[in-house]
Design a protein around this motif. Sequence first.
Motif, PDB file in Angstrom:
ATOM      1  N   THR A  46      27.922  37.133  37.921  1.00  0.00           N
ATOM      2  CA  THR A  46      28.730  38.162  37.590  1.00  0.00           C
ATOM      3  C   THR A  46      27.594  38.734  39.166  1.00  0.00           C
ATOM      4  O   THR A  46      26.129  38.325  39.522  1.00  0.00           O
ATOM      5  CB  THR A  46      28.145  38.952  36.001  1.00  0.00           C
ATOM      6  N   SER A  47      28.112  40.220  39.498  1.00  0.00           N
ATOM      7  CA  SER A  47      27.700  40.470  40.772  1.00  0.00           C
ATOM      8  C   SER A  47      26.899  42.051  39.953  1.00  0.00           C
ATOM      9  O   SER A  47      25.978  42.577  40.613  1.00  0.00           O
ATOM     10  CB  SER A  47      28.526  42.030  41.235  1.00  0.00           C
ATOM     11  N   GLY A  63      39.644  30.918  42.679  1.00  0.00           N
ATOM     12  CA  GLY A  63      39.228  31.559  41.335  1.00  0.00           C
ATOM     13  C   GLY A  63      40.483  32.684  40.836  1.00  0.00           C
ATOM     14  O   GLY A  63      41.354  33.092  41.259  1.00  0.00           O
ATOM     15  N   THR A  64      39.951  33.210  40.159  1.00  0.00           N
ATOM     16  CA  THR A  64      40.491  34.758  39.417  1.00  0.00           C
ATOM     17  C   THR A  64      39.168  35.732  39.204  1.00  0.00           C
ATOM     18  O   THR A  64      38.722  35.326  38.408  1.00  0.00           O
ATOM     19  CB  THR A  64      41.090  34.124  37.753  1.00  0.00           C
ATOM     20  N   LEU A  65      39.258  36.607  39.142  1.00  0.00           N
ATOM     21  CA  LEU A  65      37.964  37.405  39.669  1.00  0.00           C
ATOM     22  C   LEU A  65      38.196  38.780  38.646  1.00  0.00           C
ATOM     23  O   LEU A  65      39.650  39.338  39.161  1.00  0.00           O
ATOM     24  CB  LEU A  65      37.920  38.340  40.997  1.00  0.00           C
ATOM     25  N   ASP A  66      37.641  39.065  37.983  1.00  0.00           N
ATOM     26  CA  ASP A  66      37.674  40.368  37.191  1.00  0.00           C
ATOM     27  C   ASP A  66      37.060  41.170  37.609  1.00  0.00           C
ATOM     28  O   ASP A  66      35.193  41.081  37.308  1.00  0.00           O
ATOM     29  CB  ASP A  66      36.117  39.249  35.849  1.00  0.00           C
ATOM     30  N   HIS A  67      37.793  42.137  37.882  1.00  0.00           N
ATOM     31  CA  HIS A  67      36.703  43.782  38.633  1.00  0.00           C
ATOM     32  C   HIS A  67      36.928  44.378  37.710  1.00  0.00           C
ATOM     33  O   HIS A  67      37.312  45.159  38.601  1.00  0.00           O
ATOM     34  CB  HIS A  67      37.799  43.364  39.681  1.00  0.00           C
ATOM     35  N   TYR A  77      41.800  40.122  39.659  1.00  0.00           N
ATOM     36  CA  TYR A  77      42.299  39.468  41.186  1.00  0.00           C
ATOM     37  C   TYR A  77      43.131  38.444  41.172  1.00  0.00           C
ATOM     38  O   TYR A  77      41.467  37.331  41.162  1.00  0.00           O
ATOM     39  CB  TYR A  77      41.905  40.250  42.084  1.00  0.00           C
ATOM     40  N   ARG A  78      43.551  37.125  41.353  1.00  0.00           N
ATOM     41  CA  ARG A  78      43.863  36.333  40.948  1.00  0.00           C
ATOM     42  C   ARG A  78      44.154  35.602  42.829  1.00  0.00           C
ATOM     43  O   ARG A  78      44.076  36.059  43.771  1.00  0.00           O
ATOM     44  CB  ARG A  78      45.686  35.950  41.041  1.00  0.00           C
ATOM     45  N   ARG A  79      43.287  34.596  43.352  1.00  0.00           N
ATOM     46  CA  ARG A  79      43.788  33.804  44.786  1.00  0.00           C
ATOM     47  C   ARG A  79      45.069  34.389  45.146  1.00  0.00           C
ATOM     48  O   ARG A  79      46.171  33.852  44.837  1.00  0.00           O
ATOM     49  CB  ARG A  79      44.433  32.340  44.436  1.00  0.00           C
ATOM     50  N   GLY A  80      44.764  34.664  46.873  1.00  0.00           N
ATOM     51  CA  GLY A  80      45.457  35.091  47.978  1.00  0.00           C
ATOM     52  C   GLY A  80      45.059  36.591  47.879  1.00  0.00           C
ATOM     53  O   GLY A  80      46.366  37.055  48.577  1.00  0.00           O
ATOM     54  N   LEU A  98      34.865  34.700  34.843  1.00  0.00           N
ATOM     55  CA  LEU A  98      35.163  34.584  33.570  1.00  0.00           C
ATOM     56  C   LEU A  98      36.167  32.718  33.146  1.00  0.00           C
ATOM     57  O   LEU A  98      36.398  32.629  32.556  1.00  0.00           O
ATOM     58  CB  LEU A  98      36.235  35.791  32.522  1.00  0.00           C
ATOM     59  N   GLY A  99      36.318  32.550  33.959  1.00  0.00           N
ATOM     60  CA  GLY A  99      37.167  31.243  34.085  1.00  0.00           C
ATOM     61  C   GLY A  99      36.561  30.418  34.014  1.00  0.00           C
ATOM     62  O   GLY A  99      35.051  30.336  33.850  1.00  0.00           O
TER      63      GLY A  99
END
Length: 128
Positions: A46-47, A63-67, A77-80, A98-99
């Motif tokens: 986590t940031s 990856g997949t970012l929880d934001h 937000y997912r890859r790309g 969280l992945g």
Amino acid sequence: MRIPGLPSLRPNAAPASGTASRVLAQFTVGGRDVLLRQTVIAPGGTSGWHYHDGTLLVLVARGTLDHPGADGAPVTYRRGRVFREPSGPEYPHVARNLGATPVTLFVLYLNPKGSPLSRHVSPPPGAD
């Protein structure tokens, strides 16, 4: 945090945990500090809650970012995906993984000259 294959990444300062970054480019123009940074967030990393003095443009490269933001609404937000983070204390947020695989971000910071990359804040009420 050591990321295999990426020895030049350095752990980010607390309250971030499980994150590491490296600066790819940096210069100042027209009263703005412009910085391009690669950040990797390990699973569970986590940031910490924070905001920025300037606008950021973020590319999720892996990856997949929880934001989530201050309202607690889930944001993923997912890859790309490329997204913009607005500036100011009225826009606190956290970046988490969280992945099960690392998240890799490329972040372009457009900050007022001399500003820190982020300012850490306490989580909003009800935030986890």
